[in-house]
Structures are given as C-alpha cells and as structure tokens.
Design a protein around this motif. Structure first.
Motif, PDB file in Angstrom:
ATOM      1  N   ARG A 127      38.921  49.769  23.600  1.00  0.00           N
ATOM      2  CA  ARG A 127      37.940  50.193  24.995  1.00  0.00           C
ATOM      3  C   ARG A 127      38.425  49.602  26.036  1.00  0.00           C
ATOM      4  O   ARG A 127      39.141  48.873  26.072  1.00  0.00           O
ATOM      5  CB  ARG A 127      36.491  49.471  24.753  1.00  0.00           C
ATOM      6  CG  ARG A 127      35.473  50.130  23.712  1.00  0.00           C
ATOM      7  CD  ARG A 127      35.250  51.521  23.972  1.00  0.00           C
ATOM      8  NE  ARG A 127      34.155  51.834  22.929  1.00  0.00           N
ATOM      9  CZ  ARG A 127      34.686  52.543  21.914  1.00  0.00           C
ATOM     10  NH1 ARG A 127      35.682  52.797  21.499  1.00  0.00           N
ATOM     11  NH2 ARG A 127      33.650  53.266  20.887  1.00  0.00           N
ATOM     12  N   LEU A 129      37.486  48.422  28.810  1.00  0.00           N
ATOM     13  CA  LEU A 129      37.211  47.389  29.414  1.00  0.00           C
ATOM     14  C   LEU A 129      36.570  46.170  28.482  1.00  0.00           C
ATOM     15  O   LEU A 129      35.614  45.351  28.794  1.00  0.00           O
ATOM     16  CB  LEU A 129      35.797  47.626  30.264  1.00  0.00           C
ATOM     17  CG  LEU A 129      35.977  48.559  31.515  1.00  0.00           C
ATOM     18  CD1 LEU A 129      34.837  48.810  32.290  1.00  0.00           C
ATOM     19  CD2 LEU A 129      37.175  48.240  32.675  1.00  0.00           C
ATOM     20  N   SER A 130      37.196  46.294  27.284  1.00  0.00           N
ATOM     21  CA  SER A 130      36.900  45.131  26.316  1.00  0.00           C
ATOM     22  C   SER A 130      37.239  43.913  26.912  1.00  0.00           C
ATOM     23  O   SER A 130      36.293  42.856  26.519  1.00  0.00           O
ATOM     24  CB  SER A 130      37.873  45.302  25.184  1.00  0.00           C
ATOM     25  OG  SER A 130      37.484  46.226  24.194  1.00  0.00           O
ATOM     26  N   ASP A 133      33.894  42.823  28.356  1.00  0.00           N
ATOM     27  CA  ASP A 133      32.680  42.930  27.675  1.00  0.00           C
ATOM     28  C   ASP A 133      32.776  41.672  26.657  1.00  0.00           C
ATOM     29  O   ASP A 133      31.744  41.168  26.039  1.00  0.00           O
ATOM     30  CB  ASP A 133      32.523  44.292  26.897  1.00  0.00           C
ATOM     31  CG  ASP A 133      32.426  45.447  27.916  1.00  0.00           C
ATOM     32  OD1 ASP A 133      31.988  45.073  28.968  1.00  0.00           O
ATOM     33  OD2 ASP A 133      32.771  46.293  27.814  1.00  0.00           O
ATOM     34  N   ARG A 141      36.622  43.448  19.023  1.00  0.00           N
ATOM     35  CA  ARG A 141      35.822  44.565  18.748  1.00  0.00           C
ATOM     36  C   ARG A 141      35.968  45.224  17.607  1.00  0.00           C
ATOM     37  O   ARG A 141      37.450  45.853  17.633  1.00  0.00           O
ATOM     38  CB  ARG A 141      35.961  45.521  20.239  1.00  0.00           C
ATOM     39  CG  ARG A 141      35.144  46.595  20.062  1.00  0.00           C
ATOM     40  CD  ARG A 141      35.417  47.577  21.453  1.00  0.00           C
ATOM     41  NE  ARG A 141      34.828  47.101  22.571  1.00  0.00           N
ATOM     42  CZ  ARG A 141      33.504  47.089  23.057  1.00  0.00           C
ATOM     43  NH1 ARG A 141      32.713  47.600  22.376  1.00  0.00           N
ATOM     44  NH2 ARG A 141      33.398  46.336  24.370  1.00  0.00           N
ATOM     45  N   ASP A 204      30.432  49.765  19.418  1.00  0.00           N
ATOM     46  CA  ASP A 204      30.324  50.497  20.604  1.00  0.00           C
ATOM     47  C   ASP A 204      29.433  49.413  21.659  1.00  0.00           C
ATOM     48  O   ASP A 204      28.943  49.642  22.580  1.00  0.00           O
ATOM     49  CB  ASP A 204      29.274  51.809  20.531  1.00  0.00           C
ATOM     50  CG  ASP A 204      30.111  52.814  20.126  1.00  0.00           C
ATOM     51  OD1 ASP A 204      31.316  52.847  20.339  1.00  0.00           O
ATOM     52  OD2 ASP A 204      29.467  53.739  19.519  1.00  0.00           O
ATOM     53  N   ASP A 207      29.884  49.275  25.262  1.00  0.00           N
ATOM     54  CA  ASP A 207      31.025  50.150  25.839  1.00  0.00           C
ATOM     55  C   ASP A 207      31.155  51.223  24.973  1.00  0.00           C
ATOM     56  O   ASP A 207      31.978  51.133  24.137  1.00  0.00           O
ATOM     57  CB  ASP A 207      32.266  49.276  26.172  1.00  0.00           C
ATOM     58  CG  ASP A 207      33.187  50.183  26.878  1.00  0.00           C
ATOM     59  OD1 ASP A 207      32.812  51.583  27.238  1.00  0.00           O
ATOM     60  OD2 ASP A 207      34.165  49.729  27.450  1.00  0.00           O
ATOM     61  N   SER A 212      25.001  52.364  26.829  1.00  0.00           N
ATOM     62  CA  SER A 212      25.846  52.343  27.863  1.00  0.00           C
ATOM     63  C   SER A 212      26.091  53.868  28.812  1.00  0.00           C
ATOM     64  O   SER A 212      27.146  53.701  29.754  1.00  0.00           O
ATOM     65  CB  SER A 212      27.289  51.657  27.356  1.00  0.00           C
ATOM     66  OG  SER A 212      27.799  52.293  26.384  1.00  0.00           O
ATOM     67  N   MET A 237      29.036  58.445  26.268  1.00  0.00           N
ATOM     68  CA  MET A 237      30.103  57.631  27.214  1.00  0.00           C
ATOM     69  C   MET A 237      31.493  58.221  27.182  1.00  0.00           C
ATOM     70  O   MET A 237      32.061  58.410  28.191  1.00  0.00           O
ATOM     71  CB  MET A 237      29.938  56.126  27.136  1.00  0.00           C
ATOM     72  CG  MET A 237      30.576  55.427  27.988  1.00  0.00           C
ATOM     73  SD  MET A 237      30.240  53.636  28.052  1.00  0.00           S
ATOM     74  CE  MET A 237      31.074  53.040  29.375  1.00  0.00           C
ATOM     75  N   TYR A 238      31.961  58.537  25.754  1.00  0.00           N
ATOM     76  CA  TYR A 238      33.040  59.047  25.674  1.00  0.00           C
ATOM     77  C   TYR A 238      33.011  60.348  24.859  1.00  0.00           C
ATOM     78  O   TYR A 238      32.532  60.214  23.934  1.00  0.00           O
ATOM     79  CB  TYR A 238      34.119  58.011  24.884  1.00  0.00           C
ATOM     80  CG  TYR A 238      34.296  56.652  25.485  1.00  0.00           C
ATOM     81  CD1 TYR A 238      35.068  56.676  26.689  1.00  0.00           C
ATOM     82  CD2 TYR A 238      33.453  55.657  25.127  1.00  0.00           C
ATOM     83  CE1 TYR A 238      35.387  55.265  27.284  1.00  0.00           C
ATOM     84  CE2 TYR A 238      33.808  54.334  25.679  1.00  0.00           C
ATOM     85  CZ  TYR A 238      34.712  54.244  26.765  1.00  0.00           C
ATOM     86  OH  TYR A 238      34.736  52.974  27.417  1.00  0.00           O
TER      87      TYR A 238
END
Length: 299
Positions: A127, A129-130, A133, A141, A204, A207, A212, A237-238
């Motif tokens: 991700r 922005l891991s 987060d 993650r 998830d 993120d 989200s 989101m993705y």
C-alpha cells in the motif's frame, strides 16, 4: 533423544541449537528486511550512531573507502544508461547481470547482497501509505487470521489427500498430509471479544477497504446505497486494472538489482509486483521466527 556428551547420561532431548528442530522458513517482513539491511551494529557507540549511512555500508558513496580496496564498487547495480558493468579493461562491478553471492562485501550483520545483485520479495502486501497507517513496532500489512478446521466432535478435520490450488491465482493452498485451515469468523470464533482484530482478512486495514473509499462519506450521509456500492468495483479505493495496479495480491519487493540505479539500493525504497509474477531480477531470502533469548541457553 540423541547421544549425550555427559558421561553420566546416555541420551538427551533434542534442542533447537542442534539444528534438527527448526522454525518454519518464511519471507521477512518489510521492517525486518530494512533492519537487517542497515546493520547498525557496526557504527553504533552505546546509543549513538556517529557515522551516517545511506546504503547498507557507511557513508553515501558507492565505492569502497578502505585503503586496500579503495575505489572498488561495493555492489552490483547499473551506474548509468548503457553502463551495467563499466568499460573494458577496468570493469566497475564485474557483473552485467547477477553475480555470485560472495562477489561483494557483506554488511555489518554479515549479510550479502542487501543492496544490488537481485531485489528481494518481502511478506508485506503493498500500500502506498503503509508507513503512515502501520504501528511503529514490528509493522506488517497482510494479516489473514485462520484456524484449524474441526469436525462435529471438535477434532481436527481430515487432512488434504491431494494437491489443492486456488481457483483464481493457481497458488498451492494444500499439500497431502497438511492440516486444513479456514478463515476465522464472528459466529464460531467469538471475534467480538477480541481486542486486536475483529475479522479474518485485515489486508485493507485503513487503506483499501470500503470505509477508506472517498465514497464512504456519502454512505454515512445517506446519499448512496452502501449495500450496492461496497461491492461496486468502480467505487473501490483501488480500481485494479482500470486506474491502479494495486490490489491485495501486490507484494512489496526491496533493494536494487543488477538492472537498477543506485537510488534503489537505499533500504527504505520500495516497489511492488503481483505475487504470482516472477522476473529475472527479483529473488528472496528466508527468515525464521525465533522465540526465546537472543543470546542462548541459560540467559
């Protein structure tokens, strides 16, 4: 047991240090890989790090500063466009593609090729922005919590009797003789009583899940139907294959390979690729989970 060196004993129990009983091999997490790559034990005085480090070695240069080897390239990477190994007569890294493991110097942990030669898979799902987060202690993650499949009597269900593959990815999920597992769920596993997780799949978290998405605020306001839009691929989101290549099978890989510039040798850099794919420049190294004293028996 095994023969004991104690003359008063014939046999003794096997211990982990014998090298017979070992934890399972696995990929390192992204945090573990970075920690191993930097190897900060070699330039640390008490709690001070006097020498700044950009790569797995001290300093910010890619050439050896030791008098005996001064000027020699410290890793196998691409120095510039069309320059994979230098000019004839004085090759800068002696390798146009992958080189032998011991061709370059190890870092202060004694680990080879933590920069250059081949990039390496880690266990984390990607991700962007891991780092914002995740928790700051042993972040990871990709957790999907499972438990053993049990029969009506509470005993372990029948084991796999053949090779079983995932119908979507083709990955092997079961081998003959292996115990069967299932995802945990609220009904059978009392997830509401837990504090660390409330569902099986946590890939998830913060993120990528429906909450989200930018559309979730409209659900809370009652403007759109959550039952429909939560499963609408155009509002996730993705949007894999449409606006993004990120999905739950995108795994992080670290480090530079023989085809990468020096930038990617910095341990903090990260890229991703779908986990079912393979390339000529990504490899892996194994890690183990060791429980107990980091020093040894008796401490």
């Amino acid at each position: 047991g095994i023969p004991d060196l104690d003359p008063n004993k014939e046999f003794r129990n096997v211990i982990k240090e014998d090298g017979i009983l070992l934890p399972k091999y696995r990929l390192p997490t992204e945090a573990e890989w970075e920690f191993a790559a930097y190897g900060l034990i070699g330039n640390t005085i008490d709690e001070l790090i006097p020498d700044k480090k950009l790569y797995p070695w001290n300093g910010h240069a890619v050439r050896n500063s030791n008098e005996k080897y001064i000027g020699q390239i410290l890793a196998n990477f691409k120095r510039g466009r069309g320059d994979n190994m230098g000019v004839a007569g004085k090759l800068n890294d002696n390798a146009d593609v992958t080189a032998p493991v011991y061709a370059y110097w190890p870092n202060d942990y004694g680990l080879y090729n933590m920069a250059g030669n081949v990039s390496e898979w880690v266990m984390d799902v990607y991700r962007p922005l891991s780092l914002e987060d995740n928790d700051d202690f042993r972040p990871f993650r990709g957790n999907v919590y499972k438990t053993k499949k049990l029969d009506e009597d509470g005993l372990i269900d029948e084991k796999y009797d053949e090779v079983v593959k995932d119908s979507v990815t083709g990955q092997i999920i079961g081998l003959p003789g292996r115990i069967k597992y299932r995802d945990v769920n609220e009904k059978d596993d009392n997830l509401l009583d837990r504090r660390n997780y409330r569902q099986a799949d946590n890939i998830d978290y913060l993120d990528g899940h429906w909450e989200s998405s930018i559309y979730f605020s409209e659900v809370e306001a009652g403007a759109i139907d959550s039952d429909f839009d939560a499963n609408n691929g155009q509002k996730q989101m993705y949007q894999f294959g449409a606006t993004s290549l990120v999905n739950d099978r995108a795994r992080v890989y670290k480090g530079a390979s023989w085809r990468d510039r020096a930038y990617w040798m910095v341990p903090g850099t990260r890229r991703y690729l779908t986990e079912e794919q393979s390339t000529s420049y990504i490899g892996f190294r194994c890690a183990m989970t060791r429980v107990g004293s980091p020093i040894g028996l008796g401490y």
